[in-house]
Design a protein around this motif. Structure first.
Motif, PDB file in Angstrom:
ATOM      1  N   SER A  46     -55.938  -1.415  37.441  1.00  0.00           N
ATOM      2  CA  SER A  46     -55.760  -0.955  38.809  1.00  0.00           C
ATOM      3  C   SER A  46     -54.664   0.110  38.908  1.00  0.00           C
ATOM      4  CB  SER A  46     -55.398  -2.140  39.717  1.00  0.00           C
ATOM      5  OG  SER A  46     -54.942  -1.703  40.979  1.00  0.00           O
ATOM      6  N   LYS A  47     -55.027   1.291  39.425  1.00  0.00           N
ATOM      7  CA  LYS A  47     -54.025   2.339  39.638  1.00  0.00           C
ATOM      8  C   LYS A  47     -52.987   1.896  40.663  1.00  0.00           C
ATOM      9  CE  LYS A  47     -57.099   6.213  38.517  1.00  0.00           C
ATOM     10  NZ  LYS A  47     -57.743   7.455  39.032  1.00  0.00           N
ATOM     11  N   MET A  48     -53.440   1.084  41.602  1.00  0.00           N
ATOM     12  CA  MET A  48     -52.548   0.575  42.633  1.00  0.00           C
ATOM     13  C   MET A  48     -51.415  -0.239  42.016  1.00  0.00           C
ATOM     14  SD  MET A  48     -52.830   0.501  46.149  1.00  0.00           S
ATOM     15  CE  MET A  48     -54.552   0.242  46.557  1.00  0.00           C
ATOM     16  N   LEU A  49     -51.764  -1.163  41.129  1.00  0.00           N
ATOM     17  CA  LEU A  49     -50.739  -1.998  40.508  1.00  0.00           C
ATOM     18  C   LEU A  49     -49.818  -1.176  39.618  1.00  0.00           C
ATOM     19  CD1 LEU A  49     -52.733  -5.240  39.622  1.00  0.00           C
ATOM     20  CD2 LEU A  49     -51.016  -4.940  41.397  1.00  0.00           C
ATOM     21  N   GLN A  50     -50.382  -0.201  38.938  1.00  0.00           N
ATOM     22  CA  GLN A  50     -49.547   0.650  38.092  1.00  0.00           C
ATOM     23  C   GLN A  50     -48.513   1.393  38.931  1.00  0.00           C
ATOM     24  OE1 GLN A  50     -51.957   3.044  35.402  1.00  0.00           O
ATOM     25  NE2 GLN A  50     -53.370   1.341  35.078  1.00  0.00           N
ATOM     26  N   GLN A  51     -48.919   1.906  40.094  1.00  0.00           N
ATOM     27  CA  GLN A  51     -47.958   2.607  40.949  1.00  0.00           C
ATOM     28  C   GLN A  51     -46.930   1.645  41.522  1.00  0.00           C
ATOM     29  OE1 GLN A  51     -49.094   5.896  43.398  1.00  0.00           O
ATOM     30  NE2 GLN A  51     -48.009   5.098  45.192  1.00  0.00           N
ATOM     31  N   PHE A  52     -47.355   0.439  41.882  1.00  0.00           N
ATOM     32  CA  PHE A  52     -46.425  -0.543  42.431  1.00  0.00           C
ATOM     33  C   PHE A  52     -45.280  -0.809  41.462  1.00  0.00           C
ATOM     34  CE2 PHE A  52     -45.767  -5.370  42.572  1.00  0.00           C
ATOM     35  CZ  PHE A  52     -44.654  -5.281  43.407  1.00  0.00           C
TER      36      PHE A  52
ATOM     37  N   LEU B 143     -57.834  -2.301  47.816  1.00  0.00           N
ATOM     38  CA  LEU B 143     -56.912  -2.449  48.941  1.00  0.00           C
ATOM     39  C   LEU B 143     -56.080  -3.716  48.824  1.00  0.00           C
ATOM     40  CD1 LEU B 143     -59.280  -1.342  51.833  1.00  0.00           C
ATOM     41  CD2 LEU B 143     -57.067  -0.286  51.323  1.00  0.00           C
ATOM     42  N   ILE B 144     -56.653  -4.753  48.245  1.00  0.00           N
ATOM     43  CA  ILE B 144     -55.922  -6.024  48.174  1.00  0.00           C
ATOM     44  C   ILE B 144     -54.707  -5.909  47.256  1.00  0.00           C
ATOM     45  CG2 ILE B 144     -57.976  -7.398  48.717  1.00  0.00           C
ATOM     46  CD1 ILE B 144     -56.616  -7.736  45.281  1.00  0.00           C
ATOM     47  N   ASN B 145     -54.667  -4.892  46.423  1.00  0.00           N
ATOM     48  CA  ASN B 145     -53.539  -4.721  45.507  1.00  0.00           C
ATOM     49  C   ASN B 145     -52.387  -3.934  46.115  1.00  0.00           C
ATOM     50  OD1 ASN B 145     -54.468  -6.153  43.195  1.00  0.00           O
ATOM     51  ND2 ASN B 145     -55.878  -4.482  42.749  1.00  0.00           N
ATOM     52  N   LEU B 146     -52.502  -3.534  47.373  1.00  0.00           N
ATOM     53  CA  LEU B 146     -51.359  -2.916  48.040  1.00  0.00           C
ATOM     54  C   LEU B 146     -50.230  -3.943  48.134  1.00  0.00           C
ATOM     55  CD1 LEU B 146     -53.015  -0.936  50.968  1.00  0.00           C
ATOM     56  CD2 LEU B 146     -51.454   0.029  49.270  1.00  0.00           C
TER      57      LEU B 146
ATOM     58  N   SER C 113     -44.694   5.408  52.849  1.00  0.00           N
ATOM     59  CA  SER C 113     -45.604   6.553  52.987  1.00  0.00           C
ATOM     60  C   SER C 113     -46.309   6.902  51.682  1.00  0.00           C
ATOM     61  CB  SER C 113     -44.841   7.777  53.499  1.00  0.00           C
ATOM     62  OG  SER C 113     -43.807   8.145  52.578  1.00  0.00           O
ATOM     63  N   GLU C 114     -45.714   6.497  50.535  1.00  0.00           N
ATOM     64  CA  GLU C 114     -46.365   6.777  49.254  1.00  0.00           C
ATOM     65  C   GLU C 114     -47.757   6.141  49.156  1.00  0.00           C
ATOM     66  OE1 GLU C 114     -41.918   6.401  48.025  1.00  0.00           O
ATOM     67  OE2 GLU C 114     -43.250   5.730  49.640  1.00  0.00           O
ATOM     68  N   TRP C 115     -47.987   5.110  49.950  1.00  0.00           N
ATOM     69  CA  TRP C 115     -49.265   4.409  49.896  1.00  0.00           C
ATOM     70  C   TRP C 115     -50.312   4.990  50.837  1.00  0.00           C
ATOM     71  CZ3 TRP C 115     -49.671   1.830  45.724  1.00  0.00           C
ATOM     72  CH2 TRP C 115     -48.593   1.115  45.189  1.00  0.00           C
ATOM     73  N   ASP C 116     -49.933   5.911  51.708  1.00  0.00           N
ATOM     74  CA  ASP C 116     -50.874   6.433  52.701  1.00  0.00           C
ATOM     75  C   ASP C 116     -52.129   7.056  52.082  1.00  0.00           C
ATOM     76  OD1 ASP C 116     -49.209   5.513  54.648  1.00  0.00           O
ATOM     77  OD2 ASP C 116     -48.451   7.477  55.272  1.00  0.00           O
TER      78      ASP C 116
ATOM     79  N   ARG D  72     -44.312   0.951  38.976  1.00  0.00           N
ATOM     80  CA  ARG D  72     -43.540   2.166  38.757  1.00  0.00           C
ATOM     81  C   ARG D  72     -42.546   2.379  39.896  1.00  0.00           C
ATOM     82  NH1 ARG D  72     -47.570   5.199  38.299  1.00  0.00           N
ATOM     83  NH2 ARG D  72     -47.842   4.888  36.061  1.00  0.00           N
ATOM     84  N   MET D  73     -42.996   2.194  41.140  1.00  0.00           N
ATOM     85  CA  MET D  73     -42.107   2.337  42.291  1.00  0.00           C
ATOM     86  C   MET D  73     -40.976   1.318  42.258  1.00  0.00           C
ATOM     87  SD  MET D  73     -44.882   3.023  45.353  1.00  0.00           S
ATOM     88  CE  MET D  73     -43.659   2.858  46.655  1.00  0.00           C
ATOM     89  N   ALA D  74     -41.265   0.129  41.729  1.00  0.00           N
ATOM     90  CA  ALA D  74     -40.251  -0.930  41.682  1.00  0.00           C
ATOM     91  C   ALA D  74     -39.289  -0.751  40.507  1.00  0.00           C
ATOM     92  CB  ALA D  74     -40.923  -2.294  41.590  1.00  0.00           C
ATOM     93  N   GLY D  75     -39.570   0.231  39.632  1.00  0.00           N
ATOM     94  CA  GLY D  75     -38.626   0.545  38.568  1.00  0.00           C
ATOM     95  C   GLY D  75     -39.055   0.180  37.171  1.00  0.00           C
ATOM     96  N   ALA D  76     -40.229  -0.436  37.020  1.00  0.00           N
ATOM     97  CA  ALA D  76     -40.688  -0.852  35.691  1.00  0.00           C
ATOM     98  C   ALA D  76     -41.279   0.321  34.920  1.00  0.00           C
ATOM     99  CB  ALA D  76     -41.731  -1.955  35.820  1.00  0.00           C
ATOM    100  N   ASN D  77     -41.531   0.081  33.657  1.00  0.00           N
ATOM    101  CA  ASN D  77     -42.262   1.018  32.811  1.00  0.00           C
ATOM    102  C   ASN D  77     -43.668   0.442  32.626  1.00  0.00           C
ATOM    103  OD1 ASN D  77     -43.240   2.786  30.890  1.00  0.00           O
ATOM    104  ND2 ASN D  77     -42.004   1.957  29.213  1.00  0.00           N
ATOM    105  N   PRO D  78     -44.645   0.817  33.501  1.00  0.00           N
ATOM    106  CA  PRO D  78     -45.980   0.220  33.418  1.00  0.00           C
ATOM    107  C   PRO D  78     -46.638   0.502  32.072  1.00  0.00           C
ATOM    108  CG  PRO D  78     -45.700   1.454  35.457  1.00  0.00           C
ATOM    109  CD  PRO D  78     -44.549   1.814  34.567  1.00  0.00           C
ATOM    110  N   THR D  79     -47.154  -0.551  31.454  1.00  0.00           N
ATOM    111  CA  THR D  79     -47.769  -0.448  30.134  1.00  0.00           C
ATOM    112  C   THR D  79     -49.190  -1.006  30.206  1.00  0.00           C
ATOM    113  OG1 THR D  79     -45.576  -0.787  29.136  1.00  0.00           O
ATOM    114  CG2 THR D  79     -47.492  -1.042  27.699  1.00  0.00           C
TER     115      THR D  79
END
Length: 382
Positions: free
Chosen positions: A212-218, A138-141, A348-351, A220-227
């Motif tokens: 962390s899946k949370m950080l990977q999605q963050f 949760l802290i990675n939201l 809402s993507e984080w719900d 990605r949502m911000a436009g990066a190519n998570p590696t």
């Protein structure tokens, strides 16, 4: 233990806590996993004295960390303080045998050993701890508790202790304390482009992310190519251009030798670079109640000491990195709003993450309220 002895032990712990909070306590410095000590004033205690401590103790606690002792100056891991606090708070009933520098594993490997009971206690990044105790993710939201003060408010709140810690214990861990390093940053390698100030600057950037899946999605949502890259392989990955940017706190970047391969560092305050110490729950439950109390007292004391070290550790790391030409950047209010709008926890993507990790949206809302409610602890924000 007779009642009068219990009262004396409690009084001793109270006096110890008072000394430590006023700065009168002398923390020990440990030369290696063997446990040889030097005081903070560099007056050496002999190895034989350490052996005597171990022999006199009722319980030997193996405490494993990912970091060598010397990282404390820029990255306050608190392993030395915790060792001495545990030994003193227990009146010598506990002897702590430190295993620093990843001797017993790092990341998920260490968490697995503590969960399985082959190591009594360990230090973990919450991002690496999350696969074994998902609730802490949760802290990675993004922008939920990225600022130091919000993180401290959250992990010391009653709702965190009653809800999240209970979930962690279901996974076989007993949290000792969560502690603050600093917010994660966005650091760009030399030759990797300019500073990342807005989500637009992040578009398509190969961004190294932890497990962390949370950080990977963050990202990605911000436009990066998570590696995804394992932490131990990250320095070479950045040097070779496998990834162009990464996100640990400034202290970690300095401690792990990134100062000569980075060009820009931006404080975005999205996600905390936070850590925790946790022990094996089954092992903890076998201890006498007074020893359990000592562990709780020592953990609380070490948490206090950490809060005082955060700003000076950051200042030192930044000064050393600046000598190598690293430039530091802070966001304007408008830029911060762009990040929050693009990927903040209110979206809402984080719900699904909120309900899965917190158990319900109602519990998450209470946690969010706790993060924004000042408690009894203050910490300096980056």
């Amino acid at each position: 233990m007779p009642e009068e002895h219990e009262e004396l032990a409690s009084e001793a712990r109270r006096n110890f806590m008072k000394l430590a909070t006023t700065g009168s306590f002398t923390a020990a410095m440990v030369a290696g996993a063997g446990g040889m000590l030097w005081s903070s004033q560099a007056s050496a205690q002999s190895a034989s004295e350490e052996r005597e401590r171990e022999q006199a103790a009722d319980h030997v606690l193996t405490l494993a960390t990912e970091y060598v002792i010397g990282t404390t100056r820029s990255y306050p891991m608190m392993q030395l303080d915790l060792k001495e606090n545990l030994q003193n708070a227990s009146n010598g009933k506990i002897y702590v045998k430190l295993a620093p520098g990843g001797q017993l594993g790092v990341g998920s490997a260490l968490a697995q050993k503590v969960q399985g009971g082959t190591v009594n206690a360990g230090q973990f990044s919450l991002s690496n701890f999350a696969p074994f105790a998902p609730a802490v993710d949760l802290i990675n939201l993004p922008y939920f508790c990225g600022a130091n003060q919000r993180f401290v408010n959250l992990v010391t709140s009653d709702i965190w202790k009653s809800e999240v810690n209970a979930m962690v214990e279901q996974r076989g861990f007993r949290p000792m304390f969560y502690f603050c390093i600093d917010p994660r940053v966005m650091a760009v390698r030399k030759g990797g482009g300019g500073p990342i100030m807005t989500p637009g600057d992040l578009q398509g950037v190969k961004f190294r992310v932890p497990g962390s899946k949370m950080l990977q999605q963050f990202y990605r949502m911000a436009g990066a190519n998570p590696t995804p890259v394992a932490w131990g392989e990250t320095p070479s990955a950045i040097k070779q251009g496998v990834a162009d940017a990464l996100d640990p706190a400034v202290g970690a970047l300095y401690a792990f030798g990134f100062k000569d391969i980075l060009s820009h560092v931006t404080f975005t305050q999205a996600v905390p670079d936070s850590q925790c110490y946790a022990c094996n729950l089954e092992w903890f439950n076998t201890l006498p109640s007074d020893v359990q109390d000592a562990i709780d007292w020592a953990s609380e004391m070490t948490f206090h000491q950490n809060l005082a070290k955060v700003p000076s550790a950051r200042t030192f790391a930044m000064a050393e990195m600046a000598k190598s030409g690293v430039e530091f950047h802070s966001l304007s209010e408008d830029q911060l709003a762009e990040w929050q709008e693009a990927a903040g926890f209110q979206r809402s993507e984080w719900d699904p993450f909120k309900t899965e990790l917190a158990g319900s949206m109602d519990t998450f809302d209470k946690l969010a309220e706790a993060a924004g409610t000042p408690g009894r602890y203050y910490v300096h924000d980056a």
